[in-house]
Motif scaffolding. Structure first.
Motif, PDB file in Angstrom:
ATOM      1  N   GLY A 235       0.843  -1.334  -0.055  1.00 16.04           N
ATOM      2  CA  GLY A 235       0.178   0.089   0.183  1.00 16.04           C
ATOM      3  C   GLY A 235       0.751   1.317  -0.113  1.00 16.04           C
ATOM      4  N   VAL A 236       0.474   2.165   0.809  1.00 12.73           N
ATOM      5  CA  VAL A 236       1.282   3.379   0.754  1.00 12.73           C
ATOM      6  C   VAL A 236       2.440   3.374   1.832  1.00 12.73           C
ATOM      7  CG1 VAL A 236       1.064   5.736   1.930  1.00 12.73           C
ATOM      8  CG2 VAL A 236      -0.883   4.854   1.075  1.00 12.73           C
ATOM      9  N   SER A 237       3.464   3.934   1.098  1.00 21.27           N
ATOM     10  CA  SER A 237       5.009   3.477   1.732  1.00 21.27           C
ATOM     11  C   SER A 237       5.461   4.834   2.245  1.00 21.27           C
ATOM     12  CB  SER A 237       5.922   2.940   0.649  1.00 21.27           C
ATOM     13  OG  SER A 237       6.003   3.853  -0.574  1.00 21.27           O
ATOM     14  N   SER A 238       5.031   6.179   1.764  1.00 19.49           N
ATOM     15  CA  SER A 238       5.689   7.375   2.208  1.00 19.49           C
ATOM     16  C   SER A 238       4.561   8.440   1.645  1.00 19.49           C
ATOM     17  CB  SER A 238       6.973   7.598   1.829  1.00 19.49           C
ATOM     18  OG  SER A 238       7.144   7.103   0.248  1.00 19.49           O
ATOM     19  N   LEU A 239       4.950   9.473   2.418  1.00 21.44           N
ATOM     20  CA  LEU A 239       4.110  10.775   2.315  1.00 21.44           C
ATOM     21  C   LEU A 239       4.717  11.945   2.766  1.00 21.44           C
ATOM     22  CD1 LEU A 239       2.372  11.744   5.064  1.00 21.44           C
ATOM     23  CD2 LEU A 239       0.790   9.759   4.456  1.00 21.44           C
ATOM     24  N   SER A 240       4.269  12.996   2.004  1.00 16.30           N
ATOM     25  CA  SER A 240       5.036  14.415   2.487  1.00 16.30           C
ATOM     26  C   SER A 240       4.068  15.288   2.142  1.00 16.30           C
ATOM     27  CB  SER A 240       6.394  14.473   1.816  1.00 16.30           C
ATOM     28  OG  SER A 240       7.128  15.709   2.130  1.00 16.30           O
ATOM     29  N   ASP A 293      10.623   6.455  -0.545  1.00 13.49           N
ATOM     30  CA  ASP A 293      10.454   7.643   0.396  1.00 13.49           C
ATOM     31  C   ASP A 293      10.158   8.780  -0.561  1.00 13.49           C
ATOM     32  OD1 ASP A 293      10.411   9.300   2.571  1.00 13.49           O
ATOM     33  OD2 ASP A 293      12.462   9.577   2.524  1.00 13.49           O
ATOM     34  N   VAL A 294       9.212   9.669  -0.247  1.00 13.07           N
ATOM     35  CA  VAL A 294       9.155  10.934  -1.039  1.00 13.07           C
ATOM     36  C   VAL A 294       9.464  12.020   0.012  1.00 13.07           C
ATOM     37  CG1 VAL A 294       7.188  10.022  -2.517  1.00 13.07           C
ATOM     38  CG2 VAL A 294       6.511  10.953  -0.210  1.00 13.07           C
ATOM     39  N   ALA A 295       9.890  13.469  -0.384  1.00 10.99           N
ATOM     40  CA  ALA A 295       9.960  14.562   0.111  1.00 10.99           C
ATOM     41  C   ALA A 295       9.570  15.715  -0.585  1.00 10.99           C
ATOM     42  CB  ALA A 295      11.505  14.359   0.705  1.00 10.99           C
TER      43      ALA A 295
END
Length: 407
Positions: A235-240, A293-295
């Motif tokens: 599913g969702v692995s990262s958010l920013s 990852d996202v940033a």
């Protein structure tokens, strides 16, 4: 890696050394770490179910009970691994949010005074924290470094357990959006919560749910999720969050399917809509690879946004998204007026990066992998990204530090 070190231009505190090995004190892998707003505290979370908070003393040393100091709190935060951790803006107090494998997001508040709470009990003979009745540890730490009255404890203020699977990402919203928090879970849903009263943190409202809807409308095209094994479909692995003060509430979300989507809150429809979809992470043959990852870069006056992503395809990317007020002819895929336009993507690195993070001005990007190296990236005047520095961790004392931990 969750933050870069403060700039050497301003030195409110003396740094003891350029490289400082810290015996982290956890009994398993450290899964995340996050600095607070001022960069003088950081928290670590681990597979051993615990969270530790570190403080920087006036001598420039990070104090930990593992190092014989009294400036660190430790407590069992979840019934499973603690995947992610996030600090709120200090305007709302000393607040931490933790995301756990037990399907929950927990909000923690640091309190002053000698009272009973969910602070760290003593470790049992097997090394794990003893959570049985009567096992409360009366030794508490705080800015005073003492115990009893005036010491601080971390208190569980709210448990948000709407997720159907493990919670894999969590982040507090920027200050101007109020006391909100976004969480992403392995069930493919991003959930937005808002504190109903900033003076009473026991009550949080589930404001919205953003579900992962793969685009499978094209003939003969399978969903990216269909190409993943059950172990990879997380599913969702990262958010920013987008931190722009003059932008609507906006999030970038990375998924295990390799997709990277930008969601924006639409006032007219009172809903979160997918504004744009950025190039995802996949192999050269098109097999999707998960986003790690996202940033979203802080914006200090640029006419465009920068979003960094890294994935299991061993690529570190920077996406450029143009800002604008939007016009009647400028609509997104949902038919909603949009002010974001995708401009392009540059691949910075093709060696595996696990995490990426921007500095406070959004001009330097740091990436880290499992090789013990942090790379710093910066754009030149022509807009080309280059690696300007490589920081290799000093591993000479790791064996000694590990032995000290196990004593």
């Amino acid at each position: 890696m969750s933050a870069t070190t403060p700039s050497t231009a301003s030195k409110p505190l003396k740094l003891a050394s350029t490289s400082h090995i810290l015996p982290h004190g956890h009994l398993d892998y450290v899964l995340d770490m996050a600095f607070d707003y001022y960069g003088r505290r950081f928290a670590t979370s681990s597979s051993d179910r615990t969270v530790r908070v570190w403080d920087l003393n006036p001598d420039g040393n990070w104090m930990s009970s593992a190092l014989g100091g009294n400036n660190t709190n430790e407590w069992q935060a979840h019934r499973g691994a603690v995947h992610r951790i996030s600090w709120a803006h200090p305007e709302f107090g000393q607040l931490l949010a933790t995301a756990g494998a037990d399907h929950a997001v927990i909000i923690w508040e640091e309190r002053e005074g000698g009272f009973k709470s969910l602070a760290t009990p003593e470790r049992s003979a097997d090394g794990f924290l003893d959570t049985s009745a009567g096992a409360t540890n009366t030794t508490n730490t705080g800015s005073s470094g003492g115990t009893g009255e005036g010491a601080s404890r971390w208190v569980n203020k709210a448990t948000l357990s709407d997720a159907r699977r493990a919670v894999t990402a969590v982040e507090f919203a920027p200050r101007h959006l109020g006391l909100r928090i976004a969480s992403g879970s392995a069930d493919g849903v991003v959930r937005i919560y808002e504190a109903m009263d900033t003076m009473n943190l026991n009550h949080w409202k589930l404001e919205a749910e953003i579900e992962d809807n793969p685009d499978i409308n094209e003939p003969g095209r399978m969903s990216a999720v269909d190409n993943l094994s059950s172990n990879e479909n997380m599913g969702v692995s990262s958010l920013s969050w987008c931190s722009g003060r003059f932008e609507p509430a906006t999030l970038v979300v990375g998924l295990s399917s390799g997709r990277v989507s930008v969601y924006r809150y639409d006032d007219g429809q009172r809903a979160w809509l997918e504004a744009i979809r950025l190039p995802g992470h996949a192999t050269s043959s098109g097999v999707p690879r998960g986003v790690l990852d996202v940033a979203w870069a802080p914006n200090v006056g640029r006419s465009y946004h920068l979003i960094a992503t890294c994935g299991k395809d061993n690529q570190l990317k920077v996406h450029r998204v143009k800002r604008g007020r939007g016009t009647k002819g400028d609509v997104d895929r949902n038919g909603s007026q949009s002010s974001l336009t995708y401009e392009g993507t540059e691949v910075l690195d093709q060696s595996q990066a696990w995490r990426c993070k921007w500095n406070v001005t959004g001009t330097v990007l740091a990436s880290s992998g499992d090789g013990g190296m942090v790379k710093l990236w910066k754009s030149d005047f022509q807009g080309r990204w280059k690696c300007v520095s490589e920081i290799v961790g000093d591993t000479t004392g790791v064996a000694t530090a590990t032995a000290f931990q196990n004593q």
